[in-house]
Design a protein around this motif. Structure first.
Motif, PDB file in Angstrom:
ATOM      1  N   THR A  78       0.870  -1.170   0.000  1.00  0.00           N
ATOM      2  CA  THR A  78       0.000   0.000   0.000  1.00  0.00           C
ATOM      3  C   THR A  78       0.908   1.222   0.000  1.00  0.00           C
ATOM      4  OG1 THR A  78      -0.140   0.038   2.415  1.00  0.00           O
ATOM      5  CG2 THR A  78      -1.906  -1.128   1.239  1.00  0.00           C
ATOM      6  N   HIS A  79       0.319   2.369  -0.220  1.00  0.00           N
ATOM      7  CA  HIS A  79       1.110   3.598  -0.256  1.00  0.00           C
ATOM      8  C   HIS A  79       0.540   4.616   0.731  1.00  0.00           C
ATOM      9  CE1 HIS A  79       3.871   6.530  -1.943  1.00  0.00           C
ATOM     10  NE2 HIS A  79       2.886   7.400  -1.831  1.00  0.00           N
ATOM     11  N   CYS A  80       1.407   5.158   1.564  1.00  0.00           N
ATOM     12  CA  CYS A  80       1.056   6.245   2.477  1.00  0.00           C
ATOM     13  C   CYS A  80       1.629   7.531   1.891  1.00  0.00           C
ATOM     14  CB  CYS A  80       1.638   5.994   3.864  1.00  0.00           C
ATOM     15  SG  CYS A  80       1.513   7.413   4.976  1.00  0.00           S
ATOM     16  N   GLU A  81       0.811   8.562   1.838  1.00  0.00           N
ATOM     17  CA  GLU A  81       1.278   9.828   1.258  1.00  0.00           C
ATOM     18  C   GLU A  81       2.451  10.416   2.018  1.00  0.00           C
ATOM     19  OE1 GLU A  81      -1.454  13.252   1.731  1.00  0.00           O
ATOM     20  OE2 GLU A  81      -2.554  11.983   3.125  1.00  0.00           O
ATOM     21  N   TRP A  82       2.641  10.026   3.281  1.00  0.00           N
ATOM     22  CA  TRP A  82       3.725  10.585   4.097  1.00  0.00           C
ATOM     23  C   TRP A  82       4.921   9.651   4.213  1.00  0.00           C
ATOM     24  CZ3 TRP A  82       2.097  15.204   4.117  1.00  0.00           C
ATOM     25  CH2 TRP A  82       0.761  15.522   4.352  1.00  0.00           C
ATOM     26  N   LYS A  83       4.661   8.357   4.432  1.00  0.00           N
ATOM     27  CA  LYS A  83       5.739   7.422   4.757  1.00  0.00           C
ATOM     28  C   LYS A  83       6.256   6.624   3.567  1.00  0.00           C
ATOM     29  CE  LYS A  83       3.146   5.789   8.178  1.00  0.00           C
ATOM     30  NZ  LYS A  83       2.056   6.757   8.196  1.00  0.00           N
ATOM     31  N   GLY A  84       5.471   6.519   2.500  1.00  0.00           N
ATOM     32  CA  GLY A  84       5.910   5.788   1.314  1.00  0.00           C
ATOM     33  C   GLY A  84       5.194   4.462   1.154  1.00  0.00           C
ATOM     34  N   GLU A  85       5.891   3.508   0.510  1.00  0.00           N
ATOM     35  CA  GLU A  85       5.291   2.210   0.198  1.00  0.00           C
ATOM     36  C   GLU A  85       5.511   1.214   1.335  1.00  0.00           C
ATOM     37  OE1 GLU A  85       5.064   0.452  -3.937  1.00  0.00           O
ATOM     38  OE2 GLU A  85       6.616  -0.803  -3.000  1.00  0.00           O
ATOM     39  N   ALA A  86       4.413   0.601   1.785  1.00  0.00           N
ATOM     40  CA  ALA A  86       4.453  -0.363   2.891  1.00  0.00           C
ATOM     41  C   ALA A  86       4.446  -1.786   2.362  1.00  0.00           C
ATOM     42  CB  ALA A  86       3.253  -0.159   3.810  1.00  0.00           C
ATOM     43  N   ALA A  87       5.226  -2.640   3.015  1.00  0.00           N
ATOM     44  CA  ALA A  87       5.222  -4.084   2.761  1.00  0.00           C
ATOM     45  C   ALA A  87       4.608  -4.759   3.982  1.00  0.00           C
ATOM     46  CB  ALA A  87       6.653  -4.579   2.541  1.00  0.00           C
ATOM     47  N   TYR A  88       3.971  -5.914   3.778  1.00  0.00           N
ATOM     48  CA  TYR A  88       3.188  -6.558   4.835  1.00  0.00           C
ATOM     49  C   TYR A  88       3.714  -7.926   5.233  1.00  0.00           C
ATOM     50  CZ  TYR A  88      -0.105  -2.819   4.439  1.00  0.00           C
ATOM     51  OH  TYR A  88      -0.669  -1.570   4.471  1.00  0.00           O
ATOM     52  N   PHE A  89       3.313  -8.314   6.460  1.00  0.00           N
ATOM     53  CA  PHE A  89       3.666  -9.614   7.026  1.00  0.00           C
ATOM     54  C   PHE A  89       2.449 -10.209   7.711  1.00  0.00           C
ATOM     55  CE2 PHE A  89       7.496  -7.148   6.917  1.00  0.00           C
ATOM     56  CZ  PHE A  89       8.494  -8.033   6.575  1.00  0.00           C
ATOM     57  N   ASP A  90       2.294 -11.525   7.590  1.00  0.00           N
ATOM     58  CA  ASP A  90       1.419 -12.242   8.493  1.00  0.00           C
ATOM     59  C   ASP A  90       2.234 -12.484   9.757  1.00  0.00           C
ATOM     60  OD1 ASP A  90      -0.433 -12.416   6.436  1.00  0.00           O
ATOM     61  OD2 ASP A  90      -0.277 -14.602   6.203  1.00  0.00           O
ATOM     62  N   LEU A  91       1.562 -12.551  10.894  1.00  0.00           N
ATOM     63  CA  LEU A  91       2.207 -12.959  12.141  1.00  0.00           C
ATOM     64  C   LEU A  91       1.724 -14.361  12.463  1.00  0.00           C
ATOM     65  CD1 LEU A  91       1.927  -9.743  14.355  1.00  0.00           C
ATOM     66  CD2 LEU A  91       3.946 -10.631  13.210  1.00  0.00           C
ATOM     67  N   SER A  92       2.625 -15.219  12.920  1.00  0.00           N
ATOM     68  CA  SER A  92       2.265 -16.596  13.233  1.00  0.00           C
ATOM     69  C   SER A  92       2.916 -17.012  14.545  1.00  0.00           C
ATOM     70  CB  SER A  92       2.732 -17.517  12.100  1.00  0.00           C
ATOM     71  OG  SER A  92       2.408 -18.855  12.391  1.00  0.00           O
ATOM     72  N   ALA A  93       2.076 -17.512  15.458  1.00  0.00           N
ATOM     73  CA  ALA A  93       2.586 -17.998  16.748  1.00  0.00           C
ATOM     74  C   ALA A  93       1.486 -18.789  17.446  1.00  0.00           C
ATOM     75  CB  ALA A  93       3.027 -16.841  17.643  1.00  0.00           C
TER      76      ALA A  93
END
Length: 165
Positions: A78-93
């Motif tokens: 996704t893209h934030c107008e302030w912070k830039g392009e975000a990459a994502y993670f699933d969390l598993s535990a």
């Protein structure tokens, strides 16, 4: 759009209506913890808070604060107008998987470089997030990743009727 009236600020509290736009980043030494599947998946006392008008703070933990094997990279950005392009993670535990519950800005925009090796967590996607032992409530709406504690007052963007704030 109706005028937003900030909630009263009590001792030791801060109003999200005093936060700037564009947002600012500030270091925090509060103890921040994330739990999933009954396990502690992340803990740090060296985090950053991103503060933006109308939003509760979003905490960014160093990648090294996460337990080995809990971060699973997933496709999509996704893209934030302030912070830039975000990459994502699933969390598993603990036998539980929280889809796209964490994100990072691998190449953050100017002014946000300090969060480049840090990850934020969506509080509503995990069992619990705490700040100095206080349970965090997720920011309403399911889109934003703000952490609501007794330290901050709103009203907060994300709930019904807040689209145009």
């Amino acid at each position: 759009m109706p005028r937003v009236i900030p909630d009263p600020v009590g001792p030791g509290q801060e109003s999200v209506w005093d936060y700037p736009r564009p947002p600012r980043v500030e270091p925090s030494s509060e103890t921040v913890e994330v739990r999933l599947g009954g396990e502690l998946v992340a803990r740090s006392t060296k985090t950053y808070r991103v503060l933006e008008t109308s939003h509760p703070p979003t905490y960014y933990l160093p990648r090294s604060a996460f337990a080995e094997g809990v971060l699973l990279p997933v496709d999509g950005t996704t893209h934030c107008e302030w912070k830039g392009e975000a990459a994502y993670f699933d969390l598993s535990a603990g036998g539980r998987r929280a889809p796209r519950a964490a994100w990072t800005y691998p190449r953050p925009a100017h002014g946000f470089e300090v969060i480049g090796d840090h990850l934020a967590v969506m509080p509503g996607a995990v069992d619990a997030c705490t700040v100095d032992g206080e349970a965090v409530r997720p920011q309403e709406g399911g889109f934003y990743g703000g952490w609501v504690t007794s330290r901050v007052v709103g009203p907060f963007k994300g709930g019904p009727g807040s689209w145009g704030w």
